[in-house]
Design a protein around this motif. Sequence first.
Motif, PDB file in Angstrom:
ATOM      1  N   ARG A  72      -2.945  -9.082  -6.119  1.00 54.56           N
ATOM      2  CA  ARG A  72      -2.261  -9.673  -4.977  1.00 54.56           C
ATOM      3  C   ARG A  72      -3.176 -10.614  -4.213  1.00 54.56           C
ATOM      4  O   ARG A  72      -2.751 -11.646  -3.721  1.00 54.56           O
ATOM      5  N   GLU A  73      -4.457 -10.254  -4.121  1.00 55.28           N
ATOM      6  CA  GLU A  73      -5.399 -11.107  -3.404  1.00 55.28           C
ATOM      7  C   GLU A  73      -5.510 -12.485  -4.039  1.00 55.28           C
ATOM      8  O   GLU A  73      -5.740 -13.477  -3.347  1.00 55.28           O
ATOM      9  N   VAL A  74      -5.393 -12.552  -5.357  1.00 56.80           N
ATOM     10  CA  VAL A  74      -5.568 -13.835  -6.049  1.00 56.80           C
ATOM     11  C   VAL A  74      -4.231 -14.376  -6.558  1.00 56.80           C
ATOM     12  O   VAL A  74      -4.212 -15.209  -7.460  1.00 56.80           O
ATOM     13  N   SER A  75      -3.125 -13.930  -5.947  1.00 51.01           N
ATOM     14  CA  SER A  75      -1.812 -14.310  -6.466  1.00 51.01           C
ATOM     15  C   SER A  75      -1.600 -15.820  -6.478  1.00 51.01           C
ATOM     16  O   SER A  75      -0.895 -16.350  -7.340  1.00 51.01           O
ATOM     17  N   SER A  84      -4.108  -4.398  -6.098  1.00 50.12           N
ATOM     18  CA  SER A  84      -4.541  -5.031  -4.857  1.00 50.12           C
ATOM     19  C   SER A  84      -5.297  -6.318  -5.142  1.00 50.12           C
ATOM     20  O   SER A  84      -5.106  -7.334  -4.469  1.00 50.12           O
ATOM     21  N   ALA A  85      -6.175  -6.268  -6.145  1.00 44.09           N
ATOM     22  CA  ALA A  85      -6.938  -7.465  -6.505  1.00 44.09           C
ATOM     23  C   ALA A  85      -6.022  -8.566  -7.015  1.00 44.09           C
ATOM     24  O   ALA A  85      -6.205  -9.744  -6.701  1.00 44.09           O
ATOM     25  N   GLU A  99      -4.230   3.714  -0.198  1.00 40.34           N
ATOM     26  CA  GLU A  99      -4.520   2.440  -0.831  1.00 40.34           C
ATOM     27  C   GLU A  99      -3.790   2.321  -2.158  1.00 40.34           C
ATOM     28  O   GLU A  99      -3.660   3.286  -2.904  1.00 40.34           O
ATOM     29  N   GLY A 122      -9.642 -17.565  -8.724  1.00 40.91           N
ATOM     30  CA  GLY A 122      -9.921 -16.164  -8.447  1.00 40.91           C
ATOM     31  C   GLY A 122      -9.324 -15.243  -9.490  1.00 40.91           C
ATOM     32  O   GLY A 122      -9.940 -14.252  -9.894  1.00 40.91           O
ATOM     33  N   THR A 125     -13.651 -10.218  -3.708  1.00 39.63           N
ATOM     34  CA  THR A 125     -13.667 -10.797  -2.375  1.00 39.63           C
ATOM     35  C   THR A 125     -13.463 -12.286  -2.465  1.00 39.63           C
ATOM     36  O   THR A 125     -13.926 -12.909  -3.405  1.00 39.63           O
ATOM     37  N   PRO A 126     -12.742 -12.893  -1.536  1.00 41.29           N
ATOM     38  CA  PRO A 126     -12.555 -14.348  -1.597  1.00 41.29           C
ATOM     39  C   PRO A 126     -13.781 -15.132  -1.185  1.00 41.29           C
ATOM     40  O   PRO A 126     -13.821 -16.336  -1.326  1.00 41.29           O
ATOM     41  N   ASP A 186      -4.272 -18.040  -6.374  1.00 40.00           N
ATOM     42  CA  ASP A 186      -5.609 -18.590  -6.598  1.00 40.00           C
ATOM     43  C   ASP A 186      -5.941 -18.488  -8.077  1.00 40.00           C
ATOM     44  O   ASP A 186      -6.385 -17.445  -8.554  1.00 40.00           O
ATOM     45  N   ASP A 207       0.842  -1.183   0.000  1.00 39.94           N
ATOM     46  CA  ASP A 207       0.000   0.000   0.000  1.00 39.94           C
ATOM     47  C   ASP A 207       0.880   1.237   0.000  1.00 39.94           C
ATOM     48  O   ASP A 207       2.047   1.199   0.409  1.00 39.94           O
TER      49      ASP A 207
END
Length: 307
Positions: free
Chosen positions: A236-239, A233-234, A227, A244, A305-306, A241, A221
């Motif tokens: 990284r969330e699904v890196s 950011s998205a 932010e 996802g 969102t996961p 997955d 961040d």
Amino acid sequence: MGESVPGRAVIPLFPLGTPLFPGVVLPLQIFEPRYRRLIAELGALPEGPERRFGVVAIRQGWEVEQVAPAEALFDVGCTAVLRLISPRPDGGYRVVAVGGERFRLLDVLLPDPDSGEPPYLRAEVEWLVEEEAAEEAAGDSEAAGEGHPPALTGPGPGKDAADGPGDDVVTDVVRGSLELLAGNVRELFARYVADVAVRQSGGVGALPEDVLAALTGDGEDGEDGAEADPTASALREVSDDARGLSWLVASAALLTTEDRQALLAESATRRRLTLESRLLRRELTLLRTLGAVPVPLAQFAGPLTPN
């Protein structure tokens, strides 16, 4: 709104101009009386997965109210599970929903104003969970067959199948090939986002470094708690997955409704990523040939969102 037979249900229907994908956040402003009633009815339910309606994309150029809805709508959709309901002074609502389960339309039920039925569309649907599991298994089997010689997929001389290393080898091959495919799509998508940013800004100065950093997971961040770019950011969330990642690309890339619908209708992650690889290469070629993008980068990515 509940189950009628195993694997099927009757749910409220909310046609939109573009598909919704699992895990993707959907903000809406509700102002039509029939949908105000829908949100009021759902809001009276306990918080949870039953606070849902089905989102189905409208075929381009079709008016749902002027033709048979089954013909005007694509046949695969995704539920939207309500997470936030905020009433407005004018009687409408601001809502935030999250994409849930995929389904296939079996029948669209028109409202009958004389029967006391709800004024909004409803649909009988079948859930695609079992199809997804079968397609994922089929995709893994294909990958195992393509990625390894037959000799390594069975037991060696003098070994029983249960004792041989073949299953472990095949599993490693399948997992590795999926990771390679996901990495390829992640890299293509980041290049695509960067190309859009450059063309929107007119120079390389606005190249989103945190989008590129998201490829390796090194992005952080911004300073003072600011932010990071939502697309980074998205990513990284699904890196780690692949599924996802496939839904993020499907929802965020500037694709036609038909392309997005084709991705939603694909039940296997591996095949969805393969199609996205082709689509992203096509879009990169078009961006670099035409040198223009149709919408601002701010509209590029939606939150993920996961859950």
